[in-house]
Enzyme design. Sequence first.
Site, PDB file in Angstrom:
ATOM      1  N   TYR A 146       0.806  -1.228   0.000  1.00 53.33           N
ATOM      2  CA  TYR A 146       0.000   0.000   0.000  1.00 53.33           C
ATOM      3  C   TYR A 146       0.839   1.278   0.000  1.00 53.33           C
ATOM      4  CZ  TYR A 146      -4.037  -2.951   0.672  1.00 53.33           C
ATOM      5  OH  TYR A 146      -5.010  -3.901   0.490  1.00 53.33           O
ATOM      6  N   LYS A 197       2.880 -15.443   2.452  1.00 54.23           N
ATOM      7  CA  LYS A 197       2.965 -16.264   1.243  1.00 54.23           C
ATOM      8  C   LYS A 197       4.454 -16.451   0.954  1.00 54.23           C
ATOM      9  CE  LYS A 197       0.717 -18.200  -2.182  1.00 54.23           C
ATOM     10  NZ  LYS A 197       0.062 -19.493  -1.958  1.00 54.23           N
ATOM     11  N   ASP A 230      -3.515 -18.559   1.748  1.00 51.63           N
ATOM     12  CA  ASP A 230      -4.605 -19.310   1.116  1.00 51.63           C
ATOM     13  C   ASP A 230      -5.172 -20.357   2.079  1.00 51.63           C
ATOM     14  OD1 ASP A 230      -2.011 -20.182   0.758  1.00 51.63           O
ATOM     15  OD2 ASP A 230      -2.254 -20.834  -1.313  1.00 51.63           O
ATOM     16  N   ASP A 254      -6.170  -6.750   4.771  1.00 57.56           N
ATOM     17  CA  ASP A 254      -7.318  -6.092   4.163  1.00 57.56           C
ATOM     18  C   ASP A 254      -8.321  -7.138   3.668  1.00 57.56           C
ATOM     19  OD1 ASP A 254      -8.940  -4.209   3.049  1.00 57.56           O
ATOM     20  OD2 ASP A 254      -7.538  -3.540   1.503  1.00 57.56           O
ATOM     21  N   ASP A 258     -12.268  -8.688   5.540  1.00 57.74           N
ATOM     22  CA  ASP A 258     -13.600  -8.660   4.926  1.00 57.74           C
ATOM     23  C   ASP A 258     -14.254 -10.033   5.045  1.00 57.74           C
ATOM     24  OD1 ASP A 258     -13.482  -5.973   4.227  1.00 57.74           O
ATOM     25  OD2 ASP A 258     -14.360  -6.328   2.248  1.00 57.74           O
TER      26      ASP A 258
END
Length: 361
Positions: A146, A197, A230, A254, A258
Site C-alpha cells: 500500500y 505467502k 490461502d 485487508d 472482509d
Amino acid sequence: MNQIDPRERRPQRIAVLPGDGIGKDVTAEAVKVLEAAAGRFGLPLELVHLDWDADRYLRTGESMPAGALEDFRDNYSAVFIGAYGDPRVPDMKHAADILLGTRFGLDLYINFRPVKLYDERLCPLKGKTEKDVDFVVFRENTEGAYVGVGGVFKKGTPDEIAVQEEIHTRKGVERILRAAFDYAKKTGRKRVTMADKSNVMQHAHGLWQRCFAEVAADYPGVETEHLFVDALTMQMVKAPERFEVIVTNNMFGDIVTDLGAALQGGLGLAASANLHPGRTSMFEPVHGSAPKYAGTGRANPMGAVLSAGLMLEFLGHDAAADAVEQAVRQALREGETTVELGGKLTTSQVGDVLARVVAGG
Ligand SMILES: NC(=O)c1ccc[n+]([C@@H]2O[C@H](COP(=O)([O-])OP(=O)(O)OC[C@H]3O[C@@H](n4cnc5c(N)ncnc54)[C@H](O)[C@@H]3O)[C@@H](O)[C@H]2O)c1
C-alpha cells in the site's frame, strides 16, 4: 488492546469526522452512544466536529487544512471517522488524503480488527456459535503493497509494463508482530497465527518468517502457528474456532478482515482501530460510504458504534466499552436492528436504542 493512560490528557479531545454518504448517518449514532457513555460513566470526553467531506473538498479544493495532522498528534487523544467516498470525486483524492494521510501521517501501524460473532443467528456458517467466531486480526497498516511505490512504462502500448513494489522493513514487521504477541499475552489468548505467502514471496515474506521466530522467542507462554494465506482463508471458513490472534501484512489483512466481517454477519457490524500505542489513534467502521443508502435510514450504525467502543477501551474506559458491546448484543438479541439484519428500525432508531441501553435505561 493497548490503551493510553486515561489520566494523561484531560479532557480527552476527540476529532469527529463523519465523512461522506452513510458515514454521516452512522457517525451521528456513534456520537449519541458516546455521549450516553460519557454521561453514565462520567467520562471527560470533548468531541470536536469537523466537516471535512466531499462537499467541502469540491467547494474549496482542500481535503484537510494544513497542519491538521500535527494538530491531531499534539492536541487530540483520538480521531473518529465515519467513512469516505463520493461519486463526484472519482479519484478519491479527499478520501485518500484524510484516511491514508491520517494512517500514515500519525504512523498508525496497527490495524486492529476484532472478528466477533455477536449473535449466532448472523453467522453464515452452519452450526457455529458465538464461541466459535471470536478472534482478532492485527493487520500491518503502514507498509506492504500500500505504499504506492512503482510505475508504468510504455503506457497504453502493447509493450506496456507495470511495476508495483511491496515494502517490508524489519522495524515495521517486528513492531506489528510484537503488538500481536503483547495483545495475546495481555488478554490471555493462547496462540498467535502468522499468515504470509513466503513460499512464493521468498524475500519479503521470508523477512516475516524470520522476524516471527525471533519475536516469538520473547513470548514463551504463547503458542505460534504459521499458515500460508490461502490456507488461512480456507481455515477461517472451515474452523474459525481455531483462531485467537492472526497477524499479517497490509494487503492480506485487508482481504481476510472482509472475510472476517462476513463471518460476523456483515460489513455493517465490523469495527476497526488504527493504533499507535500511546499516541493519538484513529477509529472507524470497516464499511465504506455506501452512497446509495445515504440518508435512507438503512445503514446499520453498529459497526460505527462498536468502533466507538474500541475507542473508549483505548482511552482507558473499559466499563464504558463493555457497556457499548453489551448494548449491541442486546439489540441484536431483541431484533432491534436495521433492515440489513432483518429488523424494522432506521439507523437513527437503532442509535436511540443503543444509547438508551448504554445510558443504563
Ligand atoms: N474506510 C472507508 O472510508 C471506505 C472503505 C471502503 C469503501 N469506501 C468507499 O465507499 C464508497 C462505496 O464503496 P463500496 O460500495 O465498495 O463499499 P461500502 O462498504 O460502502 O458498501 C458495500 C455494500 O455493503 C453494504 N453496507 C456497507 N455498510 C453498510 C451498513 N453500515 N449498513 C448496511 N449495509 C452496509 C451495502 O449493501 C453496500 O452497498 C466508495 O467510494 C469506496 O471507495 C470507503
